[in-house]
Write an enzyme that holds these catalytic residues in place. Structure first.
Site, PDB file in Angstrom:
ATOM      1  N   ALA A   1       0.708  -1.336  -0.176  1.00 37.77           N
ATOM      2  CA  ALA A   1      -0.150   0.075  -0.120  1.00 37.77           C
ATOM      3  C   ALA A   1       0.914   0.991   0.047  1.00 37.77           C
ATOM      4  O   ALA A   1       2.013   1.318   0.615  1.00 37.77           O
ATOM      5  CB  ALA A   1      -0.810   0.110   1.370  1.00 37.77           C
TER       6      ALA A   1
ATOM      7  N   ASN B   1      -9.367  -4.126  -9.240  1.00 40.13           N
ATOM      8  CA  ASN B   1      -8.503  -3.077  -8.813  1.00 40.13           C
ATOM      9  C   ASN B   1      -7.500  -3.037  -9.875  1.00 40.13           C
ATOM     10  O   ASN B   1      -6.292  -3.491 -10.078  1.00 40.13           O
ATOM     11  CB  ASN B   1      -7.533  -3.616  -7.936  1.00 40.13           C
ATOM     12  CG  ASN B   1      -6.648  -2.797  -6.989  1.00 40.13           C
ATOM     13  OD1 ASN B   1      -6.382  -1.748  -7.571  1.00 40.13           O
ATOM     14  ND2 ASN B   1      -6.168  -3.057  -5.782  1.00 40.13           N
TER      15      ASN B   1
ATOM     16  N   TYR C   1       1.253  -4.612 -11.511  1.00 40.12           N
ATOM     17  CA  TYR C   1       1.943  -6.056 -11.524  1.00 40.12           C
ATOM     18  C   TYR C   1       2.274  -6.570 -12.913  1.00 40.12           C
ATOM     19  O   TYR C   1       3.604  -7.203 -13.090  1.00 40.12           O
ATOM     20  CB  TYR C   1       0.968  -6.991 -10.933  1.00 40.12           C
ATOM     21  CG  TYR C   1       0.388  -6.516  -9.450  1.00 40.12           C
ATOM     22  CD1 TYR C   1       1.464  -5.900  -8.415  1.00 40.12           C
ATOM     23  CD2 TYR C   1      -0.770  -6.803  -8.663  1.00 40.12           C
ATOM     24  CE1 TYR C   1       1.134  -5.794  -7.275  1.00 40.12           C
ATOM     25  CE2 TYR C   1      -1.212  -6.479  -7.737  1.00 40.12           C
ATOM     26  CZ  TYR C   1      -0.281  -5.837  -6.899  1.00 40.12           C
ATOM     27  OH  TYR C   1      -0.580  -5.645  -5.669  1.00 40.12           O
TER      28      TYR C   1
ATOM     29  N   GLU D   1      -2.685 -12.297  -5.042  1.00 32.70           N
ATOM     30  CA  GLU D   1      -3.916 -12.158  -5.217  1.00 32.70           C
ATOM     31  C   GLU D   1      -4.326 -10.730  -5.465  1.00 32.70           C
ATOM     32  O   GLU D   1      -3.906 -10.083  -4.454  1.00 32.70           O
ATOM     33  CB  GLU D   1      -4.924 -12.794  -4.272  1.00 32.70           C
ATOM     34  CG  GLU D   1      -4.882 -14.515  -4.202  1.00 32.70           C
ATOM     35  CD  GLU D   1      -3.962 -15.139  -3.403  1.00 32.70           C
ATOM     36  OE1 GLU D   1      -3.819 -14.184  -2.168  1.00 32.70           O
ATOM     37  OE2 GLU D   1      -3.568 -16.189  -3.375  1.00 32.70           O
TER      38      GLU D   1
HETATM   39  C1  LIG Z   1      -1.676  -0.271  -6.031  1.00 30.70           C
HETATM   40  C2  LIG Z   1      -0.652   0.499  -5.280  1.00 30.70           C
HETATM   41  C3  LIG Z   1       0.018   0.029  -4.374  1.00 30.70           C
HETATM   42  C4  LIG Z   1       0.190   1.409  -6.580  1.00 30.70           C
HETATM   43  O1  LIG Z   1       1.196   2.057  -5.981  1.00 30.70           O
HETATM   44  P1  LIG Z   1       1.953   3.489  -6.868  1.00 30.70           P
HETATM   45  O2  LIG Z   1       3.058   3.776  -5.754  1.00 30.70           O
HETATM   46  O3  LIG Z   1       0.741   4.360  -7.080  1.00 30.70           O
HETATM   47  O4  LIG Z   1       2.425   2.735  -7.944  1.00 30.70           O
HETATM   48  P2  LIG Z   1       3.417   3.275  -9.136  1.00 30.70           P
HETATM   49  O5  LIG Z   1       3.410   4.655  -8.662  1.00 30.70           O
HETATM   50  O6  LIG Z   1       4.635   2.323  -8.915  1.00 30.70           O
HETATM   51  O7  LIG Z   1       2.874   2.730 -10.151  1.00 30.70           O
HETATM   52  C5  LIG Z   1       1.476   3.428 -10.707  1.00 30.70           C
HETATM   53  C6  LIG Z   1       1.431   4.187 -11.880  1.00 30.70           C
HETATM   54  O8  LIG Z   1       2.305   5.485 -11.661  1.00 30.70           O
HETATM   55  C7  LIG Z   1       2.955   5.573 -12.872  1.00 30.70           C
HETATM   56  N1  LIG Z   1       4.418   6.164 -12.388  1.00 30.70           N
HETATM   57  C8  LIG Z   1       5.525   5.579 -11.956  1.00 30.70           C
HETATM   58  N2  LIG Z   1       6.322   6.448 -11.859  1.00 30.70           N
HETATM   59  C9  LIG Z   1       5.842   7.749 -12.138  1.00 30.70           C
HETATM   60  C10 LIG Z   1       6.562   8.939 -12.047  1.00 30.70           C
HETATM   61  N3  LIG Z   1       7.836   9.287 -11.571  1.00 30.70           N
HETATM   62  N4  LIG Z   1       5.647  10.013 -12.479  1.00 30.70           N
HETATM   63  C11 LIG Z   1       4.447   9.571 -12.735  1.00 30.70           C
HETATM   64  N5  LIG Z   1       3.671   8.384 -12.979  1.00 30.70           N
HETATM   65  C12 LIG Z   1       4.566   7.467 -12.575  1.00 30.70           C
HETATM   66  C13 LIG Z   1       3.380   4.262 -13.253  1.00 30.70           C
HETATM   67  O9  LIG Z   1       3.504   4.191 -14.885  1.00 30.70           O
HETATM   68  C14 LIG Z   1       2.182   3.593 -12.825  1.00 30.70           C
HETATM   69  O10 LIG Z   1       1.105   3.623 -14.118  1.00 30.70           O
HETATM   70  P3  LIG Z   1       0.357   2.524 -14.783  1.00 30.70           P
HETATM   71  O11 LIG Z   1       0.406   1.515 -13.657  1.00 30.70           O
HETATM   72  O12 LIG Z   1      -0.986   2.961 -15.103  1.00 30.70           O
HETATM   73  O13 LIG Z   1       1.208   2.089 -16.028  1.00 30.70           O
HETATM   74  C15 LIG Z   1      -1.654   1.915  -5.009  1.00 30.70           C
HETATM   75  O14 LIG Z   1      -2.478   2.463  -5.691  1.00 30.70           O
HETATM   76  C16 LIG Z   1      -2.178   1.531  -3.505  1.00 30.70           C
HETATM   77  O15 LIG Z   1      -1.777   1.677  -2.273  1.00 30.70           O
HETATM   78  N6  LIG Z   1      -3.625   1.193  -3.762  1.00 30.70           N
HETATM   79  C17 LIG Z   1      -4.547   1.055  -2.561  1.00 30.70           C
HETATM   80  C18 LIG Z   1      -3.999  -0.605  -1.741  1.00 30.70           C
HETATM   81  C19 LIG Z   1      -4.122  -1.713  -3.088  1.00 30.70           C
HETATM   82  O16 LIG Z   1      -5.063  -1.944  -3.630  1.00 30.70           O
HETATM   83  N7  LIG Z   1      -3.031  -2.413  -2.713  1.00 30.70           N
HETATM   84  C20 LIG Z   1      -2.940  -3.590  -3.952  1.00 30.70           C
HETATM   85  C21 LIG Z   1      -3.600  -4.794  -3.233  1.00 30.70           C
HETATM   86  S1  LIG Z   1      -3.366  -6.245  -4.271  1.00 30.70           S
END
Ligand SMILES: CC(C)(COP(=O)(O)OP(=O)(O)OC[C@H]1O[C@@H](n2cnc3c(N)ncnc32)[C@H](O)[C@@H]1OP(=O)(O)O)[C@@H](O)C(=O)NCCC(=O)NCCS
Length: 152
Positions: free
Chosen positions: A71, A109, A116, A104
């Protein structure tokens, strides 16, 4: 951004992020149990100003590393922080060539599923009604030990 292993003193910050991230959050004692397990790797991402902004918890099983929880604080999403945590994890476990990675994820989501897939995970099946809060299906994903991130 600094990535380091989580400690008991991080539990308060972990709980705050967890409650803002999931409809049915893990309890503090579930995190404490993971932190205490020798077979788990618990990583945190720390921002110089905000402190803990994200965590990744993974547990070693006989045949695979299982992603237990990931998260990112809502204000810090979309900046590559989850990607950074997974990259560190893949580095730390690179010598373990026998075990792949599995997780999973709720079928709804899409943000997580996209992340992933970019990291090299592929869909391997569906667990029907896996999530007890709304009976939602889980997508089961797998990443081979030597997989490379898409585009890397
Ligand atoms: C799922 C989750 C962990 C992703 O975390 P995050 O830090 O936002 O992920 P990232 O930034 O690494 O990647 C997400 C997007 O940001 C983009 N990104 C990465 N670096 C970036 C940057 N420097 N500038 C702009 N965008 C960027 C990525 O390309 C990615 O886009 P895409 O996936 O649409 O291609 C987060 O949304 C979260 O905590 N959700 C709630 C909990 C959850 O659902 N967890 C997973 C349960 S299985």
């Amino acid at each position: 951004m600094i990535i380091r292993r989580l400690q008991t003193s991080d539990l308060g910050a972990i709980e705050r992020i967890e409650r803002r991230s999931y409809p049915t959050p893990w309890s503090r004692s579930m995190f404490a149990a993971e932190l205490a397990k020798p077979s788990s790797i618990c990583l945190g991402a720390f921002d110089a100003k905000a402190g803990l902004v994200a965590y990744l918890i993974i547990s070693r099983y006989v045949d695979a590393w299982h992603v237990m929880n990931v998260a990112v604080e809502p204000e810090h999403r979309g900046r590559g922080i989850a990607t950074l945590l997974f990259d560190r994890l893949f580095e730390l476990t690179a010598a373990d060539r026998r075990r792949g990675y599995t997780l999973e994820v709720r079928v709804s989501n899409t943000a997580a599923i996209r992340l992933y897939e970019r990291l090299g995970f592929t869909s391997r099946g569906i667990r029907r009604g896996y999530y007890t809060d709304n009976r939602e299906d889980a997508l089961v994903m797998w990443r081979d030990p030597l997989a490379r991130a898409v585009g890397a």
